[in-house]
Design a protein around this motif. Structure first.
Motif, short mmCIF file in Angstrom:
data_model
loop_
_atom_site.label_atom_id
_atom_site.label_comp_id
_atom_site.label_asym_id
_atom_site.label_seq_id
_atom_site.Cartn_x
_atom_site.Cartn_y
_atom_site.Cartn_z
N LEU A 46 -0.29 5.36 44.68
CA LEU A 46 1.07 5.71 44.24
C LEU A 46 1.61 4.83 43.10
CD1 LEU A 46 2.97 7.98 45.01
CD2 LEU A 46 4.20 6.38 46.48
N SER A 49 1.13 6.09 39.61
CA SER A 49 1.65 7.39 39.18
C SER A 49 2.95 7.24 38.38
CB SER A 49 1.90 8.28 40.38
OG SER A 49 3.02 7.78 41.09
N ASP A 50 3.32 8.33 37.72
CA ASP A 50 4.56 8.36 36.94
C ASP A 50 5.64 8.99 37.82
OD1 ASP A 50 6.58 8.67 35.22
OD2 ASP A 50 5.47 9.79 33.68
N LEU A 54 6.85 12.91 38.35
CA LEU A 54 6.57 13.52 39.66
C LEU A 54 7.83 14.19 40.19
CD1 LEU A 54 4.86 13.94 42.24
CD2 LEU A 54 5.65 11.70 43.00
N PRO A 180 0.85 13.61 42.14
CA PRO A 180 1.60 12.56 41.44
C PRO A 180 0.99 12.14 40.11
CG PRO A 180 1.16 11.95 43.72
CD PRO A 180 0.34 13.15 43.43
N PHE A 181 -0.28 12.49 39.89
CA PHE A 181 -0.95 12.01 38.67
C PHE A 181 -1.16 13.12 37.66
CE2 PHE A 181 -2.23 9.67 42.37
CZ PHE A 181 -1.88 8.38 42.02
N HIS A 182 -0.73 14.33 38.04
CA HIS A 182 -1.00 15.48 37.18
C HIS A 182 -0.18 15.38 35.90
CE1 HIS A 182 -1.93 20.03 37.32
NE2 HIS A 182 -2.92 19.33 36.83
#
Lengths: 230, 223
Positions: A46, A49-50, A54, A180-182
């Motif tokens: 987590l 991630s951005d 998100l 979360p990383f897409h």
């Protein structure tokens, strides 16, 4: 015909080698343990991630429902895989992941229309898609190994089905962890990449996992049988 | 319901059948046979999970005829039945941690037997086979006993054992020594301390009583 002496010998041998064994927890509990491992992996990733992106992405209904579908598919498929690994449980459990799978695939498919409906959407580039694919594969590997080890402890009488359900659980969990990383919104090509990754994970699990699990069920080869039988 | 039918329907009292075979046929209390069943199998498996080798040995022995009957019912024939029995015993051993004592034992066992039976039939179908007279080959009857034959035999023994257990002690003694152990009148007289005449009288009375009790029950009419 019947060979009571060799049966008696085998029974004696098995009784002699008997050791107390810890009863396996129920399929629900084991599915929960595995899902907790997925959650732990998600929490571990987590910080990378951005969070703002998100939050924005989860504001879009179809992306939100797709993520929910992936999570539910993962839970249902893991539960079904653990159910199918216990002898005597109904095979109908294998159908359990279908409704969330329909939700997941169906809502993700809506993303295909995004390119036409909202041309301003942030579309994926080839490099990003490759990143998604690598992420999905990278996350799937440890989750597959963990799930296969857990399934192996039971007695999957239908190893290919169990492994395919496990593969679906892993692929859905990886897709949920990808959210979360897409870096971009869904498109047809994006969906195709994800689908390919899911099919590869399910297929590999079904193929390799089936063989891996088959070795656990105590079946002996004919040669071994011929050696021990008089 | 016969034992073979019970094996197929999942309500089999295997321990019941087993206790007849191993126990003293004349002295066994009828009550102990009626109290066993699905619950006993679950209890025995639970004991096996806790490391009780004696209970496990009895359980596996009791499972052998049941596995055999289930495999036959599934269509396995000839020597493959022995393979299925042994593969199933090995699988029971390997999978014993997956058995939940809160659930019945026979569905768990049946799932394993069916899988092993399918494996055996697949294996048999892959084996090359040369057939010169196809019709004769296909029409040939299986030499082996019918499905559930062993279980039927045990079922009958159980009924005889129950009938013998209900005889008065003198008559039971006569039947036990003369009919079941096949001793001569002299030997039986020496063992029991009764006169040969008393033994003969008791024996004939016992036969009459058994004939009456076995023919009166519907199930006993074919014994």
């Amino acid at each position: 015909m019947s060979d009571p002496a060799s049966h008696e010998r085998l029974v004696e041998e098995l009784a002699r080698s008997l050791a107390p064994i810890r009863r396996l927890p129920g399929p629900g509990w084991r599915a929960l343990v595995w899902s907790s491992a997925v959650l732990a992996l998600g929490l571990l990733l987590l910080p990378l991630s951005d969070a703002a992106a998100l939050q924005a992405r989860l504001g879009v209904p179809d992306l939100r429902y797709a993520a929910l579908g992936a999570i539910l598919t993962s839970l249902a498929a893991a539960f079904a895989a653990f159910q199918s690994s216990v002898p005597g449980r109904s095979r109908a459990w294998a159908l359990l992941p279908i409704p969330p799978l329909v939700l997941w695939i169906g809502v993700s498919g809506l993303g295909c229309l995004r390119a036409w409906l909202a041309p301003a959407s942030n579309l994926a580039e080839t490099g990003e898609m490759r990143g998604c694919f690598v992420f999905l594969m990278g996350v799937s590997l440890p989750l597959s190994v963990l799930l296969a080890m857990m399934l192996r402890r039971a007695c999957p009488l239908n190893p290919s089905l169990t492994a395919a359900l496990g593969g679906l659980a892993v692929a859905a969990a990886a897709a949920a962890l990808l959210v979360p990383f897409h870096p971009h919104d869904a498109t047809a090509t994006d969906l195709a990449v994800h689908l390919a990754a899911v099919l590869i994970v399910v297929g590999l699990n079904g193929l390799l996992g089936g063989r891996f699990l088959e070795g656990t069920t105590g079946r002996r080869s004919v040669a071994t049988a011929a050696d021990t039988d008089p | 319901m016969s034992l073979a039918q019970a094996a197929h329907s999942g309500r089999l009292s295997v321990l019941q059948a087993r206790s007849v075979e191993t126990g003293s046929i004349a002295t066994m209390p009828a009550r102990s046979m009626a109290s066993s069943g699905e619950g006993s199998l679950s209890t025995a498996m639970q004991a096996a999970q806790n490391g009780d080798a004696a209970a496990y040995r009895t359980l596996l022995r009791d499972c052998v005829p049941v596995i055999s009957a289930m495999a036959r019912a599934k269509g396995v024939q000839g020597p493959s039945i022995d393979d299925v029995v042994q593969d199933t015993l090995l699988t029971i051993h390997r999978a014993r941690a997956s058995y939940d004592p809160a659930r019945p034992f026979l569905p768990w066992l049946r799932a394993i037997v069916q899988r092993r039976a399918i494996d055996a039939m697949r294996h048999a179908s892959r084996r090359p086979r040369e057939v010169h007279d196809r019709i004769a080959y296909e029409a040939r009857a299986d030499d082996g006993p019918l499905p559930g034959h062993d279980l039927d035999v045990r079922d009958r023994r159980r009924m005889v054992a129950e009938a013998v257990a209900h005889l008065p002690p003198g008559q039971r003694e006569a039947i036990e020594h003369i009919a079941l152990r096949e001793l001569s009148l002299d030997e039986a007289s020496l063992l029991t301390g009764r006169t040969k005449t008393a033994l003969k009288v008791n024996f004939h009375r016992a036969l009459k009583a058994l004939r009456a009790s076995l023919s009166s029950s519907k199930e006993g009419s074919d014994v």
